[in-house]
Design a protein around this motif. Structure first.
Motif, PDB file in Angstrom:
ATOM      1  N   TYR A  49      -6.520  -7.037  -0.082  1.00  0.00           N
ATOM      2  CA  TYR A  49      -5.202  -7.044  -0.716  1.00  0.00           C
ATOM      3  C   TYR A  49      -4.131  -6.952   0.362  1.00  0.00           C
ATOM      4  O   TYR A  49      -4.359  -6.410   1.449  1.00  0.00           O
ATOM      5  N   ARG A  50      -2.956  -7.463   0.011  1.00  0.00           N
ATOM      6  CA  ARG A  50      -1.782  -7.310   0.878  1.00  0.00           C
ATOM      7  C   ARG A  50      -0.787  -6.404   0.165  1.00  0.00           C
ATOM      8  O   ARG A  50      -0.380  -6.679  -0.961  1.00  0.00           O
ATOM      9  N   ILE A  51      -0.410  -5.321   0.832  1.00  0.00           N
ATOM     10  CA  ILE A  51       0.562  -4.389   0.275  1.00  0.00           C
ATOM     11  C   ILE A  51       1.851  -4.463   1.085  1.00  0.00           C
ATOM     12  O   ILE A  51       1.820  -4.520   2.318  1.00  0.00           O
ATOM     13  N   VAL A  52       2.967  -4.516   0.391  1.00  0.00           N
ATOM     14  CA  VAL A  52       4.287  -4.489   1.024  1.00  0.00           C
ATOM     15  C   VAL A  52       5.017  -3.266   0.481  1.00  0.00           C
ATOM     16  O   VAL A  52       5.102  -3.077  -0.735  1.00  0.00           O
ATOM     17  N   TYR A  53       5.513  -2.426   1.381  1.00  0.00           N
ATOM     18  CA  TYR A  53       6.225  -1.230   0.947  1.00  0.00           C
ATOM     19  C   TYR A  53       7.459  -1.008   1.806  1.00  0.00           C
ATOM     20  O   TYR A  53       7.589  -1.556   2.907  1.00  0.00           O
ATOM     21  N   VAL A  54       8.374  -0.201   1.287  1.00  0.00           N
ATOM     22  CA  VAL A  54       9.598   0.145   2.004  1.00  0.00           C
ATOM     23  C   VAL A  54       9.384   1.490   2.692  1.00  0.00           C
ATOM     24  O   VAL A  54       9.191   2.506   2.018  1.00  0.00           O
ATOM     25  N   PRO A  55       9.375   1.532   4.017  1.00  0.00           N
ATOM     26  CA  PRO A  55       9.162   2.812   4.703  1.00  0.00           C
ATOM     27  C   PRO A  55      10.345   3.752   4.503  1.00  0.00           C
ATOM     28  O   PRO A  55      11.505   3.325   4.517  1.00  0.00           O
ATOM     29  N   SER A  56      10.037   5.017   4.302  1.00  0.00           N
ATOM     30  CA  SER A  56      11.098   6.003   4.097  1.00  0.00           C
ATOM     31  C   SER A  56      11.735   6.440   5.408  1.00  0.00           C
ATOM     32  O   SER A  56      12.832   7.001   5.412  1.00  0.00           O
TER      33      SER A  56
END
Length: 323
Positions: A289-296
């Motif tokens: 899977y490819r996960i894209v997240y916004v780093p805090s």
């Protein structure tokens, strides 16, 4: 044949320039020149775009039998940096994304008693044919105390086959520069390649000749998003004579590399088990899977962070790169 074509038009120039390999023939092992190993250093972090900073990672989801989980939902996944939960933008199956695979063969002196090299190559070829789709790319390297480019990066499956066919004819000699081989491609070049990237390295994993260190391998893999699968070929393949200390050292190195890059250590004891080993890698690719997240963390934060990805689905194991 399923198409996985993305923007791969510059792949050969992207990786080929990174290798810095002469096109003139003349080395003693293959009809290609030994690549010059380079020191790999961690590139400074760059500030994320102010409008939409994000991080992209790949991970694998497996059930308790090691079979692929292909229907994981975004709401079942959580991502953390330094124990702080991150905002996830998307979680998507990556099975149809382009794949770049590097095949690394140990041809050092410790492997010269290998009686199953032809079978190893045959099974490797079958594995590559199993996972290969249009738009994928691959290359073949061999290493002793030098690194030899057997097949330059290519989209042509036949060229990968041709490179594999040269492995049994190599002269197995000298010490082992495994880390130099795994560090031979520059991370800034690899970052220009879309899709998934994996290395499959076959050998005893006891490095005794590299200028690079294990940490350099991990840093490069993190920066370029490469999963490295160590396949340890031991006494069942006729190598023998390592001694327990060397075997332990090789296993520890392999385990660290696999854990840190989101892969598995695989230890077949016979060619028959090697076939099952390759099937396991293929299963993990099907479960990627490819996960894209916004780093805090603030944009431009260069601190190393502890990454953790988990799922709320019971009895599911996730493999992901450990920072």
């Amino acid at each position: 044949m399923v198409s996985r074509c993305w923007a791969f038009t510059n792949l050969l120039s992207i990786i080929g320039l990174a290798l810095g390999v002469s096109q003139l023939a003349g080395p003693r092992l293959f009809a290609s020149s030994p690549a010059k190993a380079q020191e790999v250093t961690q590139a400074p972090a760059t500030a994320a775009p102010a409008n939409a900073p994000s991080e992209t990672l790949y991970f694998v989801a497996l059930d308790k039998q090691g079979k692929p989980i292909t229907d994981l939902k975004p709401e079942e996944v959580r991502a953390f940096e330094d124990n702080v939960e991150q905002k996830i933008i998307s979680v998507l199956p990556a099975v149809n994304e382009p794949l770049t695979i590097g095949l690394f063969f140990d041809i050092s002196g410790s492997r010269r008693a290998d009686r199953s090299i032809n079978e190893e190559v045959r099974l490797t070829r079958e594995f590559v044919h199993t996972i290969w789709h249009e738009g994928d790319a691959g290359f073949v390297l061999a290493f002793s105390n030098e690194v030899f480019v057997v097949t330059q990066p290519t989209h042509m499956l036949k060229e990968v086959d041709d490179g594999l066919s040269k492995i049994p004819d190599a002269t197995y000699w000298g010490p082992t520069a495994l880390y130099d081989a795994l560090c031979i491609l520059k991370p800034d070049r690899l970052n220009g390649i879309p899709g998934r990237k994996i290395y499959v390295a076959l050998g005893d994993f006891d490095d005794n000749s590299s200028r690079n260190k294990l940490g350099n391998v991990v840093e490069l893999a993190h920066e370029a998003k490469i999963a490295i699968f160590p396949v340890i070929l031991r006494e069942g393949f006729g190598a023998g004579g390592y001694g327990k200390k060397v075997e332990k050292r090789g296993l520890e190195s392999a385990q660290k590399i696999a854990d840190k890059t989101g892969a598995d250590v695989l230890i077949p004891e016979s060619p028959k088990q090697l076939s099952a080993t390759f099937e396991r890698i293929a299963n993990e690719l099907r479960a990627s899977y490819r996960i894209v997240y916004v780093p805090s963390s603030p944009a431009g934060d260069r601190r190393k962070k502890k990454l953790h990805i988990e799922t709320t689905r019971p009895q599911v194991t996730l493999l992901f790169p450990k920072n």
